[in-house]
Scaffold this motif. Structure first.
Motif, mmCIF file in Angstrom:
data_model
loop_
_atom_site.group_PDB
_atom_site.id
_atom_site.type_symbol
_atom_site.label_atom_id
_atom_site.label_comp_id
_atom_site.label_asym_id
_atom_site.label_seq_id
_atom_site.Cartn_x
_atom_site.Cartn_y
_atom_site.Cartn_z
ATOM 1 N N PHE A 223 -90.140 37.009 25.840
ATOM 2 C CA PHE A 223 -91.240 36.462 26.644
ATOM 3 C C PHE A 223 -92.591 36.933 26.110
ATOM 4 N N ALA A 224 -93.459 35.963 25.781
ATOM 5 C CA ALA A 224 -94.819 36.236 25.304
ATOM 6 C C ALA A 224 -94.835 37.168 24.096
ATOM 7 N N LEU A 225 -93.687 37.242 23.386
ATOM 8 C CA LEU A 225 -93.552 38.099 22.193
ATOM 9 C C LEU A 225 -93.909 39.553 22.500
ATOM 10 N N GLU A 226 -93.558 39.985 23.726
ATOM 11 C CA GLU A 226 -93.851 41.354 24.142
ATOM 12 C C GLU A 226 -92.719 42.316 23.805
ATOM 13 N N GLY A 227 -91.609 41.779 23.294
ATOM 14 C CA GLY A 227 -90.474 42.620 22.942
ATOM 15 C C GLY A 227 -89.450 42.750 24.040
ATOM 16 N N THR A 228 -89.666 42.067 25.173
ATOM 17 C CA THR A 228 -88.711 42.089 26.278
ATOM 18 C C THR A 228 -88.040 40.719 26.376
ATOM 19 N N TYR A 229 -86.708 40.738 26.369
ATOM 20 C CA TYR A 229 -85.950 39.484 26.369
ATOM 21 C C TYR A 229 -85.458 39.173 27.781
ATOM 22 N N TYR A 230 -85.608 37.901 28.181
ATOM 23 C CA TYR A 230 -85.193 37.465 29.510
ATOM 24 C C TYR A 230 -84.206 36.296 29.379
ATOM 25 N N PRO A 231 -83.249 36.189 30.315
ATOM 26 C CA PRO A 231 -82.286 35.078 30.277
ATOM 27 C C PRO A 231 -83.003 33.738 30.425
ATOM 28 N N ALA A 232 -82.547 32.750 29.670
ATOM 29 C CA ALA A 232 -83.185 31.440 29.696
ATOM 30 C C ALA A 232 -82.195 30.379 29.249
ATOM 31 N N THR A 233 -82.593 29.126 29.427
ATOM 32 C CA THR A 233 -81.788 27.976 29.008
ATOM 33 C C THR A 233 -82.611 27.132 28.041
ATOM 34 N N VAL B 79 -87.266 26.292 19.424
ATOM 35 C CA VAL B 79 -86.713 25.766 20.667
ATOM 36 C C VAL B 79 -87.709 25.983 21.796
ATOM 37 N N VAL B 80 -87.555 25.195 22.853
ATOM 38 C CA VAL B 80 -88.274 25.426 24.100
ATOM 39 C C VAL B 80 -87.255 25.915 25.116
ATOM 40 N N VAL B 81 -87.570 27.023 25.788
ATOM 41 C CA VAL B 81 -86.635 27.608 26.750
ATOM 42 C C VAL B 81 -87.266 27.620 28.141
ATOM 43 N N LYS B 82 -86.402 27.601 29.143
ATOM 44 C CA LYS B 82 -86.821 27.714 30.533
ATOM 45 C C LYS B 82 -86.239 29.000 31.092
ATOM 46 N N TYR B 83 -87.114 29.899 31.562
ATOM 47 C CA TYR B 83 -86.671 31.203 32.036
ATOM 48 C C TYR B 83 -86.023 31.086 33.414
ATOM 49 N N ASP B 84 -84.985 31.911 33.620
ATOM 50 C CA ASP B 84 -84.240 31.857 34.881
ATOM 51 C C ASP B 84 -85.046 32.374 36.064
ATOM 52 N N SER C 114 -90.508 29.121 34.338
ATOM 53 C CA SER C 114 -91.538 28.799 33.343
ATOM 54 C C SER C 114 -90.885 28.472 32.004
ATOM 55 N N THR C 115 -91.608 27.737 31.159
ATOM 56 C CA THR C 115 -91.086 27.346 29.846
ATOM 57 C C THR C 115 -91.955 27.947 28.753
ATOM 58 N N GLU C 116 -91.362 28.094 27.582
ATOM 59 C CA GLU C 116 -92.090 28.681 26.455
ATOM 60 C C GLU C 116 -91.409 28.233 25.166
ATOM 61 N N SER C 117 -92.215 27.968 24.146
ATOM 62 C CA SER C 117 -91.694 27.577 22.835
ATOM 63 C C SER C 117 -91.515 28.814 21.967
ATOM 64 N N HIS C 118 -90.399 28.867 21.234
ATOM 65 C CA HIS C 118 -90.081 30.041 20.406
ATOM 66 C C HIS C 118 -89.504 29.616 19.070
#
Length: 812
Positions: free
Chosen positions: A684-694, A705-710, A714-718
């Motif tokens: 998330f936000a390239l802060e080094g913390t990973y969150y579950p997403a689809t 890819v574009v992911v949607k956080y659980d 919110s969505t974010e491109s990575h």
């Protein structure tokens, strides 16, 4: 100067595809490996002396002149050497347009470019699986040379290649199917994977640095079916010892006993420990220290049909002889049993034992093949037949029943939940009947060995100085040489010194590596239990009619070392035997292992607490432990509650693992890569913390890819490197091999030792009873309701009604 730069300062396998000198095809031609090695040896000697002695300017000038003379001599030999394929007049063949596909081992992606080649229309030889064609490819001109000057040499000076394509099943022509094209891509990737571990090996500065020929794929877009060929340089000539093309080991345990090369065997062992026990490069073959067509073994069978996984690794270490060279590389000793070591000591290095032979594809048959390319294909066939698995056999007929029984793979298990105590004292009959009762003659040393092994099973492995054959000070211990093997080949040609002057740091296995070592020990125990090594069986008295078919002491040795490394399956197998139950690993263990319920419980707990391994196997260990404690009626309610809760947690994790595996299989069926709906974790936000997403969107090239956080939607491109999960590594592999497999999937077997014979809803009901005893009525009622729902879904209405009533009573 350019020749010096190319010949010495670039690794040979990179030079072949990326760099060429001003004379096309002459910077790395067919027989330059020996010349290059001599130059490098001389240059390394000069460099080391210079560093040590700080020579005068006159000495430096003199050495430089000597070195340049050697370079000029080597260059003259290369330029003067005639084309070994000149008689075939390949330059007169019309050129064809091809698409060259190169694999990038760093990014694990493919890149393509158009070029032209001249290739014969008829194969000059073929093996059991592939056709081989002579081919010339015009080298890419260097930037320092004009195109006019470069191409003025013409096709006669172009480099020689061998192009190999897969044949149709009937051998009539070129296979243009998708599977054949995938196989070509796999061949290329395997070459790069092997080269990756060769780089790691060369970083230890061994006396003989090794290289793998670079391979790439070409596609013929103008031919019918657009066939794919795997292409690599043509290797001609002999090594400095007068030996031509040679196979040093295979993926099924064969180790060369004639040429006594130490480096190839040490490299295979080094690749295992350098990769954390996830890879082992086998099928080492080639000329000198330049190798080709390897097979990479993986811990999860991901590298095609020839990847025998941990069983192939077990076969290698069973044959591998630790040497002074491997000591200096820092490779830990892979432990072998007393009888295995006796067998190694019994035979000199130029003798092959029973287990080294292959009934269908013997080394003799391979050596008598038409040419080296035929030998490569026979070797590939033998890769796939090295371990016959039940997956490839029909269920037993009268003729095959005995074979299947001896394989220990289909033996059924008793339902232990009905009467565990009775199971401890009697062997339940299987579909093939109970195994024969064999009485083994035992000496005091046998009894002591059993005790030592069982003690070792409950101890963590110690990788101290003894494991690396070193003194407490770190100094290397001297080894006794194995006959003539370390210094000369069978022909008596003296080899250059193979002992490293520099001692590499020891390769202490981390937790992951130790777990994989345990898995290899478990598979080696299973292979012994399958009667794979009859030569290991100790001699029995002549009057014994019921001689054992394998050595149970060696099976026990490897099981205990596997349990020491916290292999869950090994812990379960040993615990079952200690509890008086049979095990699928070997029916002979009960004849040498005494019943010990306390030791059995300790092993079940060790399996449950293993940091790695499948949750289903850990849950099986927990179920067996729970049944023992329940039968003994000595454990407290709190203890029983804790065990059942742990089992239910493991069962929940097991279901999640199965869902992830199913998702990975679906992904592979879709062609690999990430797809919409895949479950991942994103930075998330390239802060080094990973969150579950689809995953909700995938770019056309699959790189982002574009992911949607659980948590918040919110969505974010990575970019792909900022996403992790079960499928990400497979996506980066570009679906070349697909996802790895479990032992059950790869070998077509089920480990009956780890089967769970109780439903989760039954455990919930029993947990509810213990909760009710401790006064947790509300929790107990909830558990009874969940158990009732499970029983109802399973069609057990009477039981469901009973538990529903108990839940109502608790709620008052």
């Amino acid at each position: 100067r350019r020749f010096l730069h190319l010949l010495h300062y670039r690794p040979l396998y990179r030079m072949q595809s990326k760099v060429h000198c001003t004379v096309p095809g002459t910077c790395v031609i067919n027989n330059c490996a020996g010349i290059r090695n001599n130059i490098i040896i001389y240059h390394n000697t000069v460099s080391k002396e210079s560093a040590a002695m700080a020579p005068s300017s006159n000495d430096s000038v003199s050495r430089k002149k000597d070195f340049l003379k050697l370079i000029k001599k080597a260059a003259a030999e290369l330029v003067a050497k005639e084309d070994v394929w000149a008689a075939h007049d390949i330059p007169s063949i019309p050129a064809e347009r091809v698409i060259r596909h190169r694999y990038d081992s760093v990014t694990k992606t493919w890149h393509n470019e158009e070029t032209i080649v001249k290739i014969e229309r008829e194969s000059f030889t073929h093996g059991a699986m592939r056709h081989c064609f002579r081919m010339k490819n015009m080298a890419t001109p260097p930037q320092s040379s004009s195109y006019h000057r470069f191409y003025g040499y013409g096709w006669s000076r172009a480099s020689n290649y061998v192009a190999k394509c897969y044949m149709k099943e009937d051998g009539s022509g070129i296979d243009v199917g998708d599977q054949a094209k995938d196989a070509v891509r796999n061949d290329v990737v395997l070459q790069y994977e092997a080269a990756r571990w060769a780089d790691k090996f060369n970083q230890t500065d061994p006396p003989h640095k090794i290289n793998f020929i670079v391979a790439y794929a070409i596609e013929f877009p103008d031919r019918e079916g657009q066939p794919w060929f795997a292409v690599e340089r043509f290797i001609d000539g002999k090594d400095p010892y007068g030996t031509g093309f040679l196979k040093h080991n295979t993926n099924s345990g064969f180790v060369d006993m004639d040429e006594h090369r130490i480096t190839p065997q040490a490299f295979s062992a080094h690749s295992f420990y350098a990769s954390g026990g996830t890879r082992l490069v086998a099928d080492i073959q080639g000329v000198g220290d330049l190798f080709t067509d390897p097979q990479v073994l993986s811990i999860d069978y991901r590298f095609g049909d020839g990847d025998l996984g941990p069983r192939g690794m077990a076969l290698f270490f069973k044959s591998f002889r630790h040497s002074a060279f491997s000591d200096r590389l820092g490779i830990p000793t892979f432990q072998l049993s007393r009888n295995e070591l006796k067998h190694q000591a019994k035979y000199s290095e130029d003798e092959i034992t029973v287990s080294d032979d292959d009934d269908s594809f013997s080394e003799e048959a391979i050596s008598k093949a038409i040419c080296r390319f035929s030998r490569l294909d026979l070797n590939r066939k033998s890769r796939m037949s090295a371990l016959i698995t039940p997956k490839d056999m029909n269920l037993p007929s009268d003729e095959s029943a005995d074979t299947l029984k001896r394989s220990n793979l289909f033996r059924s298990r008793a339902d232990i939940s009905s009467s565990l105590r009775a199971s401890f004292t009697s062997f339940k009959s299987s579909r093939f009947g109970a195994p024969p009762k064999i009485t083994l003659s035992r000496t005091k040393s046998d009894v002591d060995e059993v005790s030592q092994c069982l003690y070792q099973a409950l101890q963590d492995p110690a990788y101290d100085h003894k494991a690396f054959h070193r003194k407490a000070s770190g100094e290397i211990k001297e080894r006794k040489s194995h006959g003539k093997g370390d210094s000369a080949n069978e022909r008596g040609v003296p080899r250059r010194g193979s002992i490293m002057k520099r001692v590499a740091p020891i390769m202490i296995p981390d937790e992951k590596t130790q777990f994989n070592i345990g898995k290899v020990h478990f598979h080696l125990a299973s292979l012994h239990g399958m009667d794979r090594f009859p030569e290991i069986i100790p001699l029995q008295p002549d009057d014994k009619e019921d001689s054992p078919t394998h050595d149970p002491y060696t099976v026990l040795f490897h099981l205990c070392h596997a349990a020491s490394h916290k292999n869950v399956e090994a812990c379960i197998a040993l615990a079952r035997v200690k509890a008086g139950l049979d095990t699928s690993v070997s029916h002979l263990l009960q004849s040498i292992v005494p019943i010990d319920f306390e030791g059995s419980k300790d092993l079940f707990r060790r399996g449950m607490e293993s940091p790695m391994g499948s949750s289903e196997s850990k849950a099986a260990a927990g179920c067996l432990l729970y049944q023992i404690l329940k039968d003994e009626e000595t454990a407290s309610d709190i203890t029983m509650i804790g065990i059942i809760e742990d089992i239910l947690d493991l069962l929940q994790k097991s279901n999640e693992e199965k869902e992830a595996a199913e998702q990975a299989r679906a992904q592979a069926a879709r062609g690999g890569g990430l797809h919409v709906g895949d479950r991942v974790e994103a930075d998330f936000a390239l802060e080094g913390t990973y969150y579950p997403a689809t995953v909700t969107e995938v770019s056309e090239d699959g790189a982002s890819v574009v992911v949607k956080y659980d948590d918040d939607g919110s969505t974010e491109s990575h970019a792909l490197q900022n996403v992790r999960g079960n499928n990400v590594e497979e996506a980066q592999m570009s679906s070349t091999f697909g996802k790895g497999m479990s032992d059950e999937e790869a070998l077509g077997i089920e480990n009956d030792d780890g089967k769970i014979f109780v439903e989760s809803y039954v455990l919930k009901a029993e947990l509810a009873e213990f909760k009710a005893k401790t006064g947790a009525a509300s929790e107990a009622a909830t558990l009874f309701e969940e158990a009732a729902d499970g029983a109802m879904n399973d069609g057990k209405m009477q039981t469901a009604t009973k538990w529903s009533m108990q839940a109502s009573e608790l709620l008052g």
